[in-house]
Design a protein around this motif. Structure first.
Motif, PDB file in Angstrom:
ATOM      1  N   LEU A   1       0.842  -1.207   0.000  1.00 56.01           N
ATOM      2  CA  LEU A   1       0.000   0.000   0.000  1.00 56.01           C
ATOM      3  C   LEU A   1       0.876   1.254   0.000  1.00 56.01           C
ATOM      4  CD1 LEU A   1      -2.669  -1.017   2.674  1.00 56.01           C
ATOM      5  CD2 LEU A   1      -2.934  -1.045   0.173  1.00 56.01           C
ATOM      6  N   THR A   2       0.405   2.289  -0.679  1.00 52.74           N
ATOM      7  CA  THR A   2       1.105   3.575  -0.699  1.00 52.74           C
ATOM      8  C   THR A   2       0.547   4.459   0.401  1.00 52.74           C
ATOM      9  OG1 THR A   2       1.431   3.447  -3.092  1.00 52.74           O
ATOM     10  CG2 THR A   2       1.614   5.625  -2.078  1.00 52.74           C
ATOM     11  N   PRO A   3       1.393   4.893   1.337  1.00 53.27           N
ATOM     12  CA  PRO A   3       0.875   5.761   2.407  1.00 53.27           C
ATOM     13  C   PRO A   3       0.612   7.176   1.895  1.00 53.27           C
ATOM     14  CG  PRO A   3       3.234   5.417   2.674  1.00 53.27           C
ATOM     15  CD  PRO A   3       2.813   4.552   1.520  1.00 53.27           C
ATOM     16  N   VAL A   4      -0.556   7.724   2.244  1.00 51.72           N
ATOM     17  CA  VAL A   4      -0.906   9.100   1.873  1.00 51.72           C
ATOM     18  C   VAL A   4      -1.564   9.759   3.078  1.00 51.72           C
ATOM     19  CG1 VAL A   4      -1.247   8.487  -0.558  1.00 51.72           C
ATOM     20  CG2 VAL A   4      -3.204   8.521   0.987  1.00 51.72           C
ATOM     21  N   LYS A   5      -1.518  11.071   3.113  1.00 51.12           N
ATOM     22  CA  LYS A   5      -2.201  11.801   4.165  1.00 51.12           C
ATOM     23  C   LYS A   5      -3.697  11.829   3.876  1.00 51.12           C
ATOM     24  CE  LYS A   5       1.761  14.807   5.094  1.00 51.12           C
ATOM     25  NZ  LYS A   5       2.266  16.212   5.074  1.00 51.12           N
ATOM     26  N   PRO A   6      -4.534  11.851   4.912  1.00 50.82           N
ATOM     27  CA  PRO A   6      -5.991  11.837   4.683  1.00 50.82           C
ATOM     28  C   PRO A   6      -6.494  12.963   3.793  1.00 50.82           C
ATOM     29  CG  PRO A   6      -5.515  11.377   6.989  1.00 50.82           C
ATOM     30  CD  PRO A   6      -4.210  11.765   6.356  1.00 50.82           C
ATOM     31  N   VAL A   7      -5.824  14.109   3.808  1.00 48.83           N
ATOM     32  CA  VAL A   7      -6.315  15.254   3.029  1.00 48.83           C
ATOM     33  C   VAL A   7      -5.872  15.208   1.567  1.00 48.83           C
ATOM     34  CG1 VAL A   7      -6.452  16.782   5.012  1.00 48.83           C
ATOM     35  CG2 VAL A   7      -4.309  16.636   3.716  1.00 48.83           C
ATOM     36  N   GLU A   8      -5.107  14.182   1.169  1.00 47.35           N
ATOM     37  CA  GLU A   8      -4.515  14.170  -0.168  1.00 47.35           C
ATOM     38  C   GLU A   8      -5.298  13.355  -1.185  1.00 47.35           C
ATOM     39  OE1 GLU A   8       0.204  14.761   1.062  1.00 47.35           O
ATOM     40  OE2 GLU A   8      -0.538  12.759   0.582  1.00 47.35           O
ATOM     41  N   GLY A   9      -6.513  12.956  -0.860  1.00 43.77           N
ATOM     42  CA  GLY A   9      -7.254  12.072  -1.747  1.00 43.77           C
ATOM     43  C   GLY A   9      -7.503  12.633  -3.126  1.00 43.77           C
ATOM     44  N   ARG A  10      -7.722  13.947  -3.214  1.00 38.46           N
ATOM     45  CA  ARG A  10      -8.062  14.527  -4.513  1.00 38.46           C
ATOM     46  C   ARG A  10      -6.895  14.474  -5.491  1.00 38.46           C
ATOM     47  NH1 ARG A  10     -11.154  20.094  -3.355  1.00 38.46           N
ATOM     48  NH2 ARG A  10      -9.463  20.361  -1.871  1.00 38.46           N
ATOM     49  N   ARG A  11      -5.697  14.282  -4.981  1.00 37.25           N
ATOM     50  CA  ARG A  11      -4.544  14.155  -5.874  1.00 37.25           C
ATOM     51  C   ARG A  11      -4.610  12.877  -6.701  1.00 37.25           C
ATOM     52  NH1 ARG A  11       0.708  14.604  -2.391  1.00 37.25           N
ATOM     53  NH2 ARG A  11       1.527  13.933  -4.402  1.00 37.25           N
ATOM     54  N   TRP A  12      -5.466  11.926  -6.288  1.00 38.10           N
ATOM     55  CA  TRP A  12      -5.559  10.649  -6.982  1.00 38.10           C
ATOM     56  C   TRP A  12      -6.678  10.629  -8.013  1.00 38.10           C
ATOM     57  CZ3 TRP A  12      -2.207   6.474  -5.965  1.00 38.10           C
ATOM     58  CH2 TRP A  12      -1.268   6.732  -4.963  1.00 38.10           C
ATOM     59  N   LEU A  13      -7.372  11.745  -8.168  1.00 36.19           N
ATOM     60  CA  LEU A  13      -8.433  11.800  -9.175  1.00 36.19           C
ATOM     61  C   LEU A  13      -7.859  11.497 -10.556  1.00 36.19           C
ATOM     62  CD1 LEU A  13     -10.401  14.959  -8.007  1.00 36.19           C
ATOM     63  CD2 LEU A  13     -11.136  12.582  -7.866  1.00 36.19           C
ATOM     64  N   GLY A  14      -8.576  10.703 -11.327  1.00 37.61           N
ATOM     65  CA  GLY A  14      -8.119  10.333 -12.662  1.00 37.61           C
ATOM     66  C   GLY A  14      -7.284   9.064 -12.679  1.00 37.61           C
ATOM     67  N   GLN A  15      -6.994   8.492 -11.493  1.00 37.17           N
ATOM     68  CA  GLN A  15      -6.217   7.262 -11.426  1.00 37.17           C
ATOM     69  C   GLN A  15      -7.121   6.106 -10.976  1.00 37.17           C
ATOM     70  OE1 GLN A  15      -2.090   7.831  -9.889  1.00 37.17           O
ATOM     71  NE2 GLN A  15      -2.808   9.854  -9.302  1.00 37.17           N
ATOM     72  N   GLU A  16      -6.608   4.879 -11.059  1.00 38.60           N
ATOM     73  CA  GLU A  16      -7.396   3.701 -10.714  1.00 38.60           C
ATOM     74  C   GLU A  16      -6.701   2.924  -9.599  1.00 38.60           C
ATOM     75  OE1 GLU A  16      -8.472   1.311 -14.066  1.00 38.60           O
ATOM     76  OE2 GLU A  16      -8.802   3.038 -15.369  1.00 38.60           O
ATOM     77  N   LEU A  17      -7.484   2.558  -8.579  1.00 37.75           N
ATOM     78  CA  LEU A  17      -6.962   1.817  -7.435  1.00 37.75           C
ATOM     79  C   LEU A  17      -7.734   0.521  -7.262  1.00 37.75           C
ATOM     80  CD1 LEU A  17      -6.641   4.729  -4.828  1.00 37.75           C
ATOM     81  CD2 LEU A  17      -4.808   3.720  -6.217  1.00 37.75           C
ATOM     82  N   ALA A  18      -7.054  -0.473  -6.692  1.00 40.14           N
ATOM     83  CA  ALA A  18      -7.696  -1.747  -6.388  1.00 40.14           C
ATOM     84  C   ALA A  18      -8.177  -1.797  -4.952  1.00 40.14           C
ATOM     85  CB  ALA A  18      -6.721  -2.904  -6.651  1.00 40.14           C
ATOM     86  N   CYS A  19      -7.601  -0.930  -4.099  1.00 40.92           N
ATOM     87  CA  CYS A  19      -7.943  -0.992  -2.670  1.00 40.92           C
ATOM     88  C   CYS A  19      -7.639   0.345  -2.011  1.00 40.92           C
ATOM     89  CB  CYS A  19      -7.138  -2.112  -2.000  1.00 40.92           C
ATOM     90  SG  CYS A  19      -7.422  -2.289  -0.226  1.00 40.92           S
ATOM     91  N   VAL A  20      -8.520   0.747  -1.103  1.00 40.19           N
ATOM     92  CA  VAL A  20      -8.276   1.896  -0.239  1.00 40.19           C
ATOM     93  C   VAL A  20      -8.465   1.437   1.199  1.00 40.19           C
ATOM     94  CG1 VAL A  20      -9.076   4.185   0.487  1.00 40.19           C
ATOM     95  CG2 VAL A  20      -9.028   3.596  -1.953  1.00 40.19           C
ATOM     96  N   VAL A  21      -7.464   1.689   2.028  1.00 37.64           N
ATOM     97  CA  VAL A  21      -7.593   1.419   3.465  1.00 37.64           C
ATOM     98  C   VAL A  21      -7.541   2.776   4.168  1.00 37.64           C
ATOM     99  CG1 VAL A  21      -6.738   0.146   5.450  1.00 37.64           C
ATOM    100  CG2 VAL A  21      -6.413  -0.787   3.146  1.00 37.64           C
ATOM    101  N   TRP A  22      -8.694   3.222   4.611  1.00 42.47           N
ATOM    102  CA  TRP A  22      -8.863   4.566   5.161  1.00 42.47           C
ATOM    103  C   TRP A  22      -8.912   4.480   6.682  1.00 42.47           C
ATOM    104  CZ3 TRP A  22      -9.358   9.411   2.779  1.00 42.47           C
ATOM    105  CH2 TRP A  22      -9.780  10.444   3.606  1.00 42.47           C
ATOM    106  N   ASP A  23      -7.912   5.055   7.331  1.00 33.61           N
ATOM    107  CA  ASP A  23      -7.843   5.052   8.791  1.00 33.61           C
ATOM    108  C   ASP A  23      -8.580   6.272   9.321  1.00 33.61           C
ATOM    109  OD1 ASP A  23      -7.266   4.821  11.435  1.00 33.61           O
ATOM    110  OD2 ASP A  23      -5.082   4.881  11.227  1.00 33.61           O
ATOM    111  N   GLY A  24      -9.887   6.100   9.579  1.00 34.84           N
ATOM    112  CA  GLY A  24     -10.699   7.212  10.038  1.00 34.84           C
ATOM    113  C   GLY A  24     -10.284   7.756  11.389  1.00 34.84           C
ATOM    114  N   TRP A  25      -9.504   6.995  12.140  1.00 32.59           N
ATOM    115  CA  TRP A  25      -9.027   7.476  13.437  1.00 32.59           C
ATOM    116  C   TRP A  25      -8.034   8.630  13.259  1.00 32.59           C
ATOM    117  CZ3 TRP A  25     -11.079   5.547  17.928  1.00 32.59           C
ATOM    118  CH2 TRP A  25     -11.811   4.352  17.826  1.00 32.59           C
ATOM    119  N   GLN A  26      -7.504   8.795  12.039  1.00 33.33           N
ATOM    120  CA  GLN A  26      -6.567   9.889  11.764  1.00 33.33           C
ATOM    121  C   GLN A  26      -7.275  11.109  11.174  1.00 33.33           C
ATOM    122  OE1 GLN A  26      -3.656   9.044  12.999  1.00 33.33           O
ATOM    123  NE2 GLN A  26      -4.548   6.993  13.261  1.00 33.33           N
TER     124      GLN A  26
END
Length: 716
Positions: free
Chosen positions: A70-95
């Motif tokens: 998995l590629t670590p990203v900050k919670p606020v950086e999701g929009r940087r992935w627009l236009g790309q394709e992912l097989a899995c997202v693991v979202w740590d809502g505690w952060q």
């Protein structure tokens, strides 16, 4: 299954089958891991290594990463992935759970994808102190209606998989119905038709732009890439693509390379695609594109709703053939609102523009349950109520989005989306959760037709206000009073209690009937009743909005020095005093701005639209009236006896006299006057911009304007 410590772990074979079944059905799923966070992370460590999760991302701490791929990203950086394709997202809502980022990442999942969400039990979400609240000033609230609503929507959806690893690590898993044929990613009829339309636009007549709208996952970026190569193959020499971030067009370039028969890989990103000897598809960042203005037969703007309207207009007017593409229910702002508000620009500048939309998804099937779930959770498809043009019984009353029914909330948020194209899920959370927010709704014959959202700001202790004024302290929130104190130098601006209007929206069917003013009147009455000092607002300045706010009784008190990233316009702040202190503050702010105006404009706002510049100039009090020497110089200039350079100080002074900006605006030389006199453009720049043929003709035109002013206003 049981691990060595005797604890139950995920049934790996069942999860593998689930992912296989989802892929065959073209589905994706949300998996909420409720309860103890450490137990959830350990549970994922057992499960993820056997699933297809590449590419995938993780939003938690790197040390807790449940799978190395998995590629670590900050919670606020999701929009940087627009236009790309992912097989899995693991979202740590505690952060933290920034809504825009969360929703954006859901749109990147392809068929068979799983979105794991680590959170407390659903029943606790309404009181969960989300770490992201501090970023937007929501950390002081006890209740969080937005999060409680998310939990309610998720709990009511039978397609959401809920797991509590510490209590039930092996939940029942859904069994998606097997389709007659396994789902495959492939071009839809919509996408193929779009390619042809884009090619026709790129080869066709000038000044006939195309606007492409679609929900996420419809293949519009891929279609643009395929069409771009077709254009190069059919004779175009340069096609330029622009977007807010290079990552947003990776899919476009990938498909372009495939059509061009070239090897494509993630490391190639937005490298040029070359067809033949010299024909090229290139990516240019928006700022560079407008600064260097490369020659290109076709310019494509992807993710257009995420870019300022003024920037889009400059692209529209800068190249002969332009294609705008955006997402209808966007996570970066509403594409529908973009289409509504940009339509007026298109109608005025390029009336032969065309629109096309894509309906059928490509990366998942029409029966995918995740997309409608995300829409419900974040009201991505919110629309205002149907147009109601004949309503005669108008009622304005206080209203609370946190306690409204879901349909009412959907309609109210839809009004904001239609009126403000940058409205996003983050705005919905702010509106529902901000304890300082107050709102009103307006109905016409019982039909919701308008909303106003405001927030109470200021009231800082004098010592703290002084620190804010000096720039030594910065408080979260309090946008208007802090900005006024910092930039005006008046610390009392931060001490006073102000009601800032965040959004006001009226249904298109009943606009221009004074209903927005009715909503503002309710806000002004409320501020008076609460002993507040003023009502104000801050927005990207343009003439139409300034006129509206002036009709509501507000006056300009500050213009920002830098253009807003969201609107591409300078932030303008307007204020109305409702107490003695508030009225005194407004007077001081206006007088100070007027005193500095003619010095600040050439230095800071030389490119401000002439109409807005004159409008703001007219709104300010004259610092001094004309004297006999001024009138003599103006007469001499009008009759051709005195030169422009020597008369310029008096011409600027004339521009500040009451009523003069209106006379200038009504003349055929209003733009020349504004640029030459108020904004200080050189004659060479004026000539290059087409404002005049040269200095001699320009001076002659200005002399005529002064002559008309003196004739129409002999008492100056």
């Amino acid at each position: 299954m049981v691990d060595r410590s005797g604890k139950e772990t995920p049934d790996l074979s069942r999860w593998l089958k689930l992912q296989s079944d989802l892929r065959a059905a073209g589905h994706r799923r949300l998996v909420i891991l409720e309860g103890d966070r450490d137990a959830s992370v350990k549970w994922l460590c057992s499960l993820l290594p056997v699933l297809s999760i590449t590419p995938g991302i993780w939003t938690g701490p790197v040390d807790d990463q449940p799978a190395s791929s998995l590629t670590p990203v900050k919670p606020v950086e999701g929009r940087r992935w627009l236009g790309q394709e992912l097989a899995c997202v693991v979202w740590d809502g505690w952060q933290g759970n920034p809504p825009d980022s969360f929703a954006a990442l859901s749109g990147t999942l392809s068929a068979g994808g799983l979105f794991f969400w680590l959170m407390p039990p659903l029943a606790q979400w309404g009181r969960f102190e989300d770490p992201d609240y501090g970023r937007t000033g929501l950390d002081g609230a006890v209740e969080h209606p937005f999060a409680a609503r998310l939990a309610s929507v998720a709990a009511a959806d039978s397609d959401v998989i809920r797991v509590n690893p510490a209590v039930n690590p092996q939940p029942e898993l859904p069994q998606p119905a097997s389709p007659p044929e396994a789902f495959q990613v492939g071009a839809t009829e919509d996408q193929s038709a779009l390619v042809e339309v884009v090619v026709r636009t790129g080869l066709g007549r000038r000044r006939r732009p195309l606007v492409v709208t679609a929900d996420r996952g419809r293949g519009k970026s891929a279609a643009l890439g395929m069409a771009a190569v077709r254009l190069l193959q059919e004779g175009r020499q340069r096609v330029v693509v622009t977007a807010p971030e290079p990552a947003a067009v990776k899919t476009l370039f990938h498909h372009a390379r495939m059509i061009a028969g070239q090897v494509s890989g993630p490391e190639m990103g937005t490298d040029d695609v070359v067809v033949g000897d010299q024909a090229r598809l290139q990516y240019w960042a928006p700022d560079r594109l407008l600064a260097e203005k490369p020659e290109a037969e076709v310019v494509m703007v992807d993710e257009a709703a995420a870019m300022p309207a003024e920037l889009l207009k400059r692209v529209l007017l800068g190249w002969p053939r332009v294609v705008f593409s955006t997402t209808v229910h966007g996570y970066e702002g509403s594409g529908r609102g973009f289409a509504i508000r940009f339509r007026s620009v298109l109608d005025t500048e390029t009336p032969h523009w065309r629109a096309v939309s894509l309906k059928a998804p490509i990366r998942w099937s029409r029966s995918d349950p995740l997309e409608p779930l995300i829409r419900r959770m974040f009201l991505l498809d919110a629309e205002g109520p149907p147009a109601h043009e004949d309503g005669s019984r108008v009622v304005v009353e206080s209203w609370n989005p946190a306690t409204a029914g879901d349909q009412e909330l959907r309609e109210a948020f839809g009004l904001l989306v239609d009126a403000h194209y940058r409205t996003s899920p983050g705005d919905l959370r702010q509106w529902m959760d901000d304890p300082a927010a107050v709102s009103w709704c307006l109905t016409c014959d019982g039909v919701l037709s308008g909303v106003l959202w405001a927030t109470m700001e200021g009231g800082l202790a004098p010592e703290l206000a002084e620190q804010v004024m000096l720039g030594k302290r910065r408080m979260r929130g309090h946008l208007l009073p802090q900005s006024l104190a910092t930039h005006s130098g008046f610390s009392e601006a931060a001490s006073q209690c102000l009601l800032r209007v965040v959004r006001v929206a009226v249904s298109a069917g009943v606009r221009r009937r004074g209903l927005g003013q009715r909503l503002l009147a309710a806000a002004l009455d409320y501020a008076r009743s609460q002993g507040m000092d003023g009502v104000g607002t801050s927005f990207g300045g343009n003439s139409a909005l300034v006129t509206f706010w002036q009709r509501c009784g507000l006056v300009p008190v500050r213009l920002g020095l830098k253009r807003e990233a969201s609107s591409g316009e300078y932030p303008l702040q307007m204020l109305s005093g409702v107490s003695g202190r508030g009225r005194a503050l407004v007077h001081r702010l206006r007088s100070r701005l007027a005193e500095h105006w003619l010095t600040l404009v050439p230095l800071n706002w030389p490119d401000l639209a002439p109409g807005l510049t004159l409008q703001l100039t007219d709104s300010l009090p004259a610092e001094s009236s004309l004297n006999d020497d001024d009138r003599r110089d103006l007469n001499s200039f009008a009759k051709g006896y005195r030169g422009f350079d020597l008369t310029l100080p008096v011409l600027r002074k004339l521009s500040m006299q009451a009523g003069v900006p209106d006379l200038v605006a009504a003349s055929s030389q209003s733009s020349l006057w504004t640029r030459a006199v108020i904004q200080g453009w050189s004659w060479s720049r004026l000539q290059s911009a087409g404002e005049c043929l040269g200095r001699e003709s320009g001076e002659s035109a200005l002399r005529a304007v002064v002559g008309d002013i003196l004739q129409n206003r002999p008492g100056l």
